[in-house]
Design a protein around this motif. Structure first.
Motif, PDB file in Angstrom:
ATOM      1  N   ASN A 143      73.557  26.340   0.269  1.00 30.28           N
ATOM      2  CA  ASN A 143      72.425  26.098   1.168  1.00 30.28           C
ATOM      3  C   ASN A 143      72.756  26.395   2.638  1.00 30.28           C
ATOM      4  OD1 ASN A 143      69.752  25.374   1.746  1.00 30.28           O
ATOM      5  ND2 ASN A 143      70.375  23.291   2.325  1.00 30.28           N
ATOM      6  N   ASP A 144      73.937  26.006   3.092  1.00 28.82           N
ATOM      7  CA  ASP A 144      74.346  26.241   4.476  1.00 28.82           C
ATOM      8  C   ASP A 144      75.613  27.107   4.491  1.00 28.82           C
ATOM      9  OD1 ASP A 144      74.924  26.286   7.137  1.00 28.82           O
ATOM     10  OD2 ASP A 144      75.081  24.109   7.394  1.00 28.82           O
ATOM     11  N   PRO A 145      75.460  28.421   4.557  1.00 29.33           N
ATOM     12  CA  PRO A 145      76.641  29.294   4.522  1.00 29.33           C
ATOM     13  C   PRO A 145      77.552  29.101   5.732  1.00 29.33           C
ATOM     14  CG  PRO A 145      74.682  30.544   5.088  1.00 29.33           C
ATOM     15  CD  PRO A 145      74.214  29.183   4.673  1.00 29.33           C
ATOM     16  N   LEU A 146      77.001  28.700   6.881  1.00 36.38           N
ATOM     17  CA  LEU A 146      77.821  28.457   8.058  1.00 36.38           C
ATOM     18  C   LEU A 146      78.839  27.368   7.768  1.00 36.38           C
ATOM     19  CD1 LEU A 146      78.556  28.637  11.081  1.00 36.38           C
ATOM     20  CD2 LEU A 146      76.683  27.050  11.536  1.00 36.38           C
ATOM     21  N   GLN A 147      78.362  26.260   7.193  1.00 37.41           N
ATOM     22  CA  GLN A 147      79.256  25.134   6.932  1.00 37.41           C
ATOM     23  C   GLN A 147      80.268  25.474   5.841  1.00 37.41           C
ATOM     24  OE1 GLN A 147      77.220  21.522   5.916  1.00 37.41           O
ATOM     25  NE2 GLN A 147      79.066  20.282   5.930  1.00 37.41           N
ATOM     26  N   SER A 148      79.816  26.106   4.776  1.00 40.43           N
ATOM     27  CA  SER A 148      80.725  26.380   3.666  1.00 40.43           C
ATOM     28  C   SER A 148      81.763  27.438   4.035  1.00 40.43           C
ATOM     29  CB  SER A 148      79.927  26.826   2.431  1.00 40.43           C
ATOM     30  OG  SER A 148      79.265  28.058   2.676  1.00 40.43           O
ATOM     31  N   LEU A 149      81.354  28.514   4.701  1.00 42.78           N
ATOM     32  CA  LEU A 149      82.284  29.583   5.037  1.00 42.78           C
ATOM     33  C   LEU A 149      83.277  29.160   6.129  1.00 42.78           C
ATOM     34  CD1 LEU A 149      79.970  32.729   4.910  1.00 42.78           C
ATOM     35  CD2 LEU A 149      81.722  32.038   3.261  1.00 42.78           C
ATOM     36  N   GLN A 150      82.776  28.452   7.157  1.00 49.36           N
ATOM     37  CA  GLN A 150      83.716  27.972   8.179  1.00 49.36           C
ATOM     38  C   GLN A 150      84.660  26.927   7.602  1.00 49.36           C
ATOM     39  OE1 GLN A 150      81.874  26.660  11.828  1.00 49.36           O
ATOM     40  NE2 GLN A 150      81.399  28.755  12.485  1.00 49.36           N
ATOM     41  N   GLY A 151      84.187  26.142   6.658  1.00 50.84           N
ATOM     42  CA  GLY A 151      85.033  25.130   6.030  1.00 50.84           C
ATOM     43  C   GLY A 151      86.168  25.753   5.239  1.00 50.84           C
ATOM     44  N   ILE A 152      85.934  26.921   4.662  1.00 54.98           N
ATOM     45  CA  ILE A 152      86.971  27.580   3.870  1.00 54.98           C
ATOM     46  C   ILE A 152      87.860  28.466   4.739  1.00 54.98           C
ATOM     47  CG2 ILE A 152      87.384  29.294   2.062  1.00 54.98           C
ATOM     48  CD1 ILE A 152      84.853  28.192   0.676  1.00 54.98           C
ATOM     49  N   TYR A 153      87.247  29.282   5.627  1.00 49.57           N
ATOM     50  CA  TYR A 153      88.016  30.309   6.341  1.00 49.57           C
ATOM     51  C   TYR A 153      88.548  29.852   7.707  1.00 49.57           C
ATOM     52  CZ  TYR A 153      86.684  33.527   2.692  1.00 49.57           C
ATOM     53  OH  TYR A 153      86.534  34.140   1.470  1.00 49.57           O
ATOM     54  N   ILE A 154      87.980  28.737   8.235  1.00 46.57           N
ATOM     55  CA  ILE A 154      88.540  28.160   9.464  1.00 46.57           C
ATOM     56  C   ILE A 154      89.221  26.836   9.141  1.00 46.57           C
ATOM     57  CG2 ILE A 154      88.032  27.302  11.783  1.00 46.57           C
ATOM     58  CD1 ILE A 154      85.716  29.258  11.925  1.00 46.57           C
ATOM     59  N   GLU A 202      89.103  23.609  10.079  1.00 44.48           N
ATOM     60  CA  GLU A 202      89.667  22.764  11.132  1.00 44.48           C
ATOM     61  C   GLU A 202      88.794  21.523  11.274  1.00 44.48           C
ATOM     62  OE1 GLU A 202      92.393  22.824  13.040  1.00 44.48           O
ATOM     63  OE2 GLU A 202      93.161  24.598  11.998  1.00 44.48           O
ATOM     64  N   LYS A 203      89.359  20.367  10.995  1.00 41.28           N
ATOM     65  CA  LYS A 203      88.593  19.119  10.972  1.00 41.28           C
ATOM     66  C   LYS A 203      87.914  18.833  12.296  1.00 41.28           C
ATOM     67  CE  LYS A 203      89.079  14.255   9.670  1.00 41.28           C
ATOM     68  NZ  LYS A 203      90.009  13.198   9.195  1.00 41.28           N
ATOM     69  N   ALA A 204      88.529  19.218  13.401  1.00 38.05           N
ATOM     70  CA  ALA A 204      87.976  18.899  14.721  1.00 38.05           C
ATOM     71  C   ALA A 204      86.729  19.724  15.045  1.00 38.05           C
ATOM     72  CB  ALA A 204      89.034  19.119  15.794  1.00 38.05           C
ATOM     73  N   THR A 205      86.572  20.877  14.431  1.00 34.74           N
ATOM     74  CA  THR A 205      85.474  21.774  14.826  1.00 34.74           C
ATOM     75  C   THR A 205      84.589  22.235  13.679  1.00 34.74           C
ATOM     76  OG1 THR A 205      87.013  23.647  14.648  1.00 34.74           O
ATOM     77  CG2 THR A 205      86.726  22.670  16.831  1.00 34.74           C
TER      78      THR A 205
END
Length: 449
Positions: free
Chosen positions: A101-112, A114-117
């Motif tokens: 549903n939210d590709p921004l959250q899922s992709l940044q969660g995998i490829y970045i 970083e808990k802080a951001t």
């Protein structure tokens, strides 16, 4: 001068050396002044020519480098890898949206990851900040996007490393940043309505979107870029057009280090010389080679030569630089993709004039030596004249006192001293003859009496 010397109560032994020194002094001062002035002008002209040539050389080198980037992005956009990768990443991005549903959250969660951001994932990127590009993708997760990332990312990463670009972006026609090499916070955002829709990256995308002609280039000048911690960033973009039509936009984040390498070549610049770029806002577009920190968009250079260069003028002159230090400044406009910068090459006036001061000191030393040699020669020459004259004067006084046995010196000389000696010898002989005649007359008179 003749009257002055006559009025002075000086002997010839003193007058001659003084005369020689005065003549030499006038000559040395005249020649020295001319030499100093001529040498100074020559050295300054040479420095001006050298600095102008260096500014032109830096301009040519920078232009060649930027043109190579322009050619590179066009060739890269037409390459099979990019024309395959962009639609595949776009499809993977849509697949990720259906899955999470939210590709921004899922992709940044995998490829970045970083808990802080960003969101995080147990399958996510474990590399440290600044090293996120070393992660090829999760091996234990299904999804079209991840398989395509593992397929294409090594090629893009190698390209970024070899070419020195800060980052490489693929943006689909809807404005989604479907891929970046470096994986900063602009990754997976939307450049039309997302968080960074007013940034230089967004401007580069929109410019390419408005001109989808193959080979068209858009360049966005340096500005603070939030995803890169507000570091200065500039972007160059071109549309990606395959046989199927418009696929999206390829964007390079420009390599600051490579631009600095071109401009910061120290050869021929001495200890204080530097070359740098200044934008229309009078802030630097390259780093000063004397600063440990970046000066791009920090140091303001609102100088006379900068203004002239931004107005399209080319020249060289002495002026105050951004440090408020007098410098010799060569200036010229530099244009790339309708963006005009001022290219400035400068060297401190003090360093430029150092050879002039050395030449002046050398000429003064030579002049002092010449004066000393002339004074010595004058004294020796005066001695060579005055000593025989003094001898002749003494002999003349001896003759006047009736000493007819005095020996006349200098008879072997062929100059005026020799003439004087000959005259004295004649006087002596005449005096002897007169004395002898007088004695003979006296003897005869005594005999008659």
């Amino acid at each position: 001068m003749h009257r002055i010397f006559n009025r002075l109560s000086l002997k010839i032994a003193h007058k001659l050396p003084i005369l020689f020194v005065l003549i030499a002094m006038i000559s040395v001062i005249s020649v020295g002044a001319f030499s100093i002035n001529n040498t100074s002008e020559t050295i300054v002209q040479q420095k001006q020519q050298t600095l102008t040539a260096l500014a032109e050389a830096r301009s040519t080198s920078l232009n060649q480098y930027l043109v190579s980037i322009r050619e590179d992005i066009v060739i890269t956009a037409a390459s099979r890898n990019v024309q395959d990768a962009l639609p595949q990443f776009a499809n993977g991005f849509r697949d990720e949206a259906q899955r999470h549903n939210d590709p921004l959250q899922s992709l940044q969660g995998i490829y970045i990851n970083e808990k802080a951001t960003t969101a995080t994932s147990s399958h996510g990127n474990k590399e440290a900040l600044g090293q996120k590009h070393l992660f090829d993708g999760p091996t234990l997760l299904d999804g079209l996007y991840h398989s395509q990332h593992q397929r294409f990312h090594p090629w893009f990463r190698q390209m970024l490393t070899e070419r020195g670009y800060y980052d490489i972006f693929l943006v689909d026609p809807e404005g989604n940043v479907v891929y970046t090499v470096f994986k900063e916070l602009d990754y997976a955002t939307n450049l039309l309505d997302g968080k960074y829709n007013q940034t230089g990256l967004s401007q580069a995308f929109k410019a390419a979107l408005s001109n989808k002609k193959v080979g068209s280039i858009s360049y966005i000048d340096f500005a603070p870029y939030a995803p890169s911690n507000d570091a200065p960033a500039s972007f160059i973009s071109t549309p990606v057009v395959s046989q199927s039509g418009f696929e999206g936009v390829l964007i390079f984040q420009m390599p600051i280090d490579r631009i600095n390498q071109v401009l910061q070549v120290s050869a021929g610049m001495g200890e204080t010389g530097e070359t740098y770029l200044v934008g229309s806002d009078y802030f630097m577009r390259s780093d000063s080679r004397f600063s440990q920190e970046s000066t791009i968009l920090k140091n303001k250079v609102e100088t006379t030569t900068t203004k002239k260069a931004l107005n399209g003028e080319t020249g060289i002159e002495i002026t105050m630089d951004y440090r408020n230090i007098p410098v010799l400044s060569a200036y010229r406009p530099f244009e790339f993709q309708n963006i005009r910068w001022a290219l400035i090459a400068e060297i401190d006036e003090q360093e430029m004039l150092a050879p002039v001061k050395e030449a002046r000191l050398f000429i003064l030393m030579i002049g002092a030596i010449v004066l000393g040699v002339v004074a010595l020669l004058g004294w020796l020459f005066a001695r060579s004249i005055v000593h025989p004259l003094q001898k002749s004067t003494s002999e003349m006084l001896e003759l006047a006192d009736g000493n007819q046995s005095v020996e006349i010196t200098g008879l072997d000389r062929k100059d005026e001293i020799g003439n004087i000696a000959s005259a004295l010898q004649t006087f002596k002989e005449n005096a002897i003859q007169q004395t002898q005649a007088a004695s003979e007359n006296l003897r005869i008179k005594s005999a008659l009496d």
